[in-house]
Scaffold this motif. Structure first.
Motif, PDB file in Angstrom:
ATOM      1  N   ARG A   1       0.849  -1.204   0.000  1.00 21.93           N
ATOM      2  CA  ARG A   1       0.000   0.000   0.000  1.00 21.93           C
ATOM      3  C   ARG A   1       0.876   1.244   0.000  1.00 21.93           C
ATOM      4  N   LEU A   2       0.411   2.234  -0.740  1.00 19.46           N
ATOM      5  CA  LEU A   2       1.139   3.493  -0.836  1.00 19.46           C
ATOM      6  C   LEU A   2       0.852   4.358   0.399  1.00 19.46           C
ATOM      7  N   ARG A   3       1.909   4.831   1.025  1.00 20.60           N
ATOM      8  CA  ARG A   3       1.782   5.804   2.113  1.00 20.60           C
ATOM      9  C   ARG A   3       2.345   7.121   1.625  1.00 20.60           C
ATOM     10  N   ARG A   4       1.503   8.146   1.699  1.00 17.76           N
ATOM     11  CA  ARG A   4       1.927   9.479   1.294  1.00 17.76           C
ATOM     12  C   ARG A   4       2.130  10.292   2.573  1.00 17.76           C
ATOM     13  N   TYR A   5       3.304  10.870   2.701  1.00 20.50           N
ATOM     14  CA  TYR A   5       3.634  11.675   3.871  1.00 20.50           C
ATOM     15  C   TYR A   5       3.465  13.153   3.539  1.00 20.50           C
ATOM     16  N   TYR A   6       2.984  13.891   4.523  1.00 20.48           N
ATOM     17  CA  TYR A   6       2.785  15.333   4.398  1.00 20.48           C
ATOM     18  C   TYR A   6       3.632  16.043   5.445  1.00 20.48           C
ATOM     19  N   ARG A   7       4.009  17.266   5.125  1.00 19.96           N
ATOM     20  CA  ARG A   7       4.754  18.075   6.092  1.00 19.96           C
ATOM     21  C   ARG A   7       4.193  19.490   6.109  1.00 19.96           C
ATOM     22  N   LEU A   8       4.440  20.174   7.195  1.00 20.74           N
ATOM     23  CA  LEU A   8       4.031  21.558   7.368  1.00 20.74           C
ATOM     24  C   LEU A   8       4.992  22.443   6.577  1.00 20.74           C
ATOM     25  N   THR A   9       4.458  23.403   5.838  1.00 17.56           N
ATOM     26  CA  THR A   9       5.309  24.372   5.134  1.00 17.56           C
ATOM     27  C   THR A   9       5.643  25.521   6.089  1.00 17.56           C
ATOM     28  N   GLU A  10       6.494  26.418   5.638  1.00 13.21           N
ATOM     29  CA  GLU A  10       6.790  27.599   6.453  1.00 13.21           C
ATOM     30  C   GLU A  10       5.543  28.456   6.635  1.00 13.21           C
ATOM     31  N   ALA A  11       4.735  28.552   5.579  1.00 15.27           N
ATOM     32  CA  ALA A  11       3.473  29.304   5.699  1.00 15.27           C
ATOM     33  C   ALA A  11       2.555  28.617   6.709  1.00 15.27           C
ATOM     34  N   GLY A  12       2.511  27.298   6.682  1.00 11.36           N
ATOM     35  CA  GLY A  12       1.710  26.546   7.652  1.00 11.36           C
ATOM     36  C   GLY A  12       2.201  26.756   9.067  1.00 11.36           C
ATOM     37  N   ARG A  13       3.513  26.768   9.228  1.00  9.74           N
ATOM     38  CA  ARG A  13       4.103  27.015  10.553  1.00  9.74           C
ATOM     39  C   ARG A  13       3.738  28.414  11.043  1.00  9.74           C
ATOM     40  N   SER A  14       3.748  29.389  10.150  1.00 13.53           N
ATOM     41  CA  SER A  14       3.387  30.767  10.523  1.00 13.53           C
ATOM     42  C   SER A  14       1.924  30.853  10.940  1.00 13.53           C
ATOM     43  N   VAL A  15       1.041  30.207  10.177  1.00 18.99           N
ATOM     44  CA  VAL A  15      -0.393  30.214  10.514  1.00 18.99           C
ATOM     45  C   VAL A  15      -0.616  29.521  11.854  1.00 18.99           C
ATOM     46  N   LEU A  16       0.027  28.380  12.060  1.00 17.51           N
ATOM     47  CA  LEU A  16      -0.121  27.646  13.328  1.00 17.51           C
ATOM     48  C   LEU A  16       0.433  28.461  14.494  1.00 17.51           C
ATOM     49  N   THR A  17       1.547  29.118  14.297  1.00 16.33           N
ATOM     50  CA  THR A  17       2.134  29.963  15.346  1.00 16.33           C
ATOM     51  C   THR A  17       1.194  31.116  15.698  1.00 16.33           C
ATOM     52  N   ALA A  18       0.640  31.765  14.689  1.00 20.26           N
ATOM     53  CA  ALA A  18      -0.280  32.891  14.925  1.00 20.26           C
ATOM     54  C   ALA A  18      -1.537  32.421  15.647  1.00 20.26           C
ATOM     55  N   GLU A  19      -2.077  31.274  15.237  1.00 19.09           N
ATOM     56  CA  GLU A  19      -3.288  30.750  15.884  1.00 19.09           C
ATOM     57  C   GLU A  19      -2.999  30.328  17.323  1.00 19.09           C
ATOM     58  N   THR A  20      -1.846  29.730  17.550  1.00 19.05           N
ATOM     59  CA  THR A  20      -1.465  29.334  18.903  1.00 19.05           C
ATOM     60  C   THR A  20      -1.342  30.565  19.806  1.00 19.05           C
ATOM     61  N   GLU A  21      -0.778  31.629  19.282  1.00 24.85           N
ATOM     62  CA  GLU A  21      -0.652  32.878  20.048  1.00 24.85           C
ATOM     63  C   GLU A  21      -2.024  33.481  20.331  1.00 24.85           C
ATOM     64  N   ARG A  22      -2.922  33.453  19.335  1.00 30.25           N
ATOM     65  CA  ARG A  22      -4.278  33.974  19.533  1.00 30.25           C
ATOM     66  C   ARG A  22      -4.992  33.198  20.629  1.00 30.25           C
ATOM     67  N   LEU A  23      -4.882  31.878  20.592  1.00 29.30           N
ATOM     68  CA  LEU A  23      -5.518  31.044  21.614  1.00 29.30           C
ATOM     69  C   LEU A  23      -4.889  31.286  22.991  1.00 29.30           C
ATOM     70  N   ARG A  24      -3.564  31.456  23.019  1.00 30.42           N
ATOM     71  CA  ARG A  24      -2.877  31.711  24.292  1.00 30.42           C
ATOM     72  C   ARG A  24      -3.377  33.008  24.918  1.00 30.42           C
ATOM     73  N   ARG A  25      -3.543  34.050  24.104  1.00 34.26           N
ATOM     74  CA  ARG A  25      -4.051  35.329  24.624  1.00 34.26           C
ATOM     75  C   ARG A  25      -5.476  35.173  25.158  1.00 34.26           C
ATOM     76  N   ASN A  26      -6.300  34.403  24.452  1.00 37.36           N
ATOM     77  CA  ASN A  26      -7.669  34.171  24.918  1.00 37.36           C
ATOM     78  C   ASN A  26      -7.690  33.422  26.246  1.00 37.36           C
ATOM     79  N   VAL A  27      -6.856  32.410  26.365  1.00 36.09           N
ATOM     80  CA  VAL A  27      -6.788  31.644  27.615  1.00 36.09           C
ATOM     81  C   VAL A  27      -6.283  32.540  28.740  1.00 36.09           C
ATOM     82  N   GLU A  28      -5.292  33.350  28.454  1.00 36.40           N
ATOM     83  CA  GLU A  28      -4.751  34.264  29.465  1.00 36.40           C
ATOM     84  C   GLU A  28      -5.817  35.251  29.938  1.00 36.40           C
ATOM     85  N   ALA A  29      -6.581  35.814  29.008  1.00 38.46           N
ATOM     86  CA  ALA A  29      -7.641  36.762  29.372  1.00 38.46           C
ATOM     87  C   ALA A  29      -8.711  36.086  30.226  1.00 38.46           C
ATOM     88  N   ALA A  30      -9.119  34.891  29.833  1.00 40.77           N
ATOM     89  CA  ALA A  30     -10.137  34.167  30.603  1.00 40.77           C
ATOM     90  C   ALA A  30      -9.615  33.798  31.982  1.00 40.77           C
TER      91      ALA A  30
END
Length: 139
Positions: free
Chosen positions: A71-100
Motif C-alpha cells: 500500500r502506498l503511504r503518502r507523507y505530508y509536512r508543514l510548510t513555512e506558511a503553515g508554521r506561521s499560521v499555526l504559530t499565529a493561531e497558537t498565540e491567539r488562543l494563548r491570549r484568549n486563555v490568558e484573558a479568561a
C-alpha cells in the motif's frame, strides 16, 4: 483561498500533528485523536479532503511516498506558511486563555458569574421568600 482565522479545530489539530515531523494519513488521524483527548476522530475522507485544501492553501505539502505491505503511504509536512499560521493561531488562543484566566482569578470569592452573591440575602423579607433552584432537569 486564504485560511480563515480562527482556525477550525480539526485544521488546527492537523497542522499541530504535522508541526514536529512529516506524517502519513493514518499517523495524522492517530495524532489528532491523541491531541484532542479522543474527542475528535477524523475519518480518512475528511482528513484527505482537509489535506487537499491545506495543500492548495500551501500550508502543507507532500513530503515523500513509500510502499508498505503493498500500500502506498503518502507523507505530508508543514510548510513555512503553515508554521506561521499555526504559530499565529497558537498565540491567539494563548491570549484568549490568558484573558479568561485573569477574569476567573479576579472574580471575588462567593460570587456567581452574574455577580450575584451566593447564600441568603440580608434583605427585609428575604427569609420569607423561597430560593428556587433547578432540580436536575435541563436548564
Amino acid at each position: 483561498m486564504a485560511t480563515p482565522t480562527p482556525l477550525r479545530e480539526p485544521t488546527f489539530l492537523i497542522l499541530t500533528a504535522l508541526a514536529r515531523e512529516p506524517m502519513h494519513g493514518y499517523g495524522i488521524i492517530s495524532d489528532v485523536a491523541a491531541l484532542s483527548g479522543g474527542r475528535l476522530a477524523l475519518r480518512p475522507g475528511t482528513l484527505y479532503g482537509a489535506l487537499d485544501r491545506l495543500t492548495d492553501e500551501r500550508l502543507v505539502e507532500r513530503d515523500h511516498e513509500e510502499v508498505v505491505e503493498g500500500r502506498l503511504r503518502r507523507y505530508y509536512r508543514l510548510t513555512e506558511a503553515g508554521r506561521s499560521v499555526l504559530t499565529a493561531e497558537t498565540e491567539r488562543l494563548r491570549r484568549n486563555v490568558e484573558a479568561a484566566t485573569q477574569r476567573l482569578r479576579a472574580r471575588p470569592a462567593g460570587r456567581t458569574a452574574g455577580g450575584v452573591a451566593r447564600g441568603p440575602r440580608n434583605l427585609p423579607g428575604a427569609a420569607a421568600r423561597p430560593i428556587l433552584r433547578p432540580t436536575g432537569g435541563p436548564l
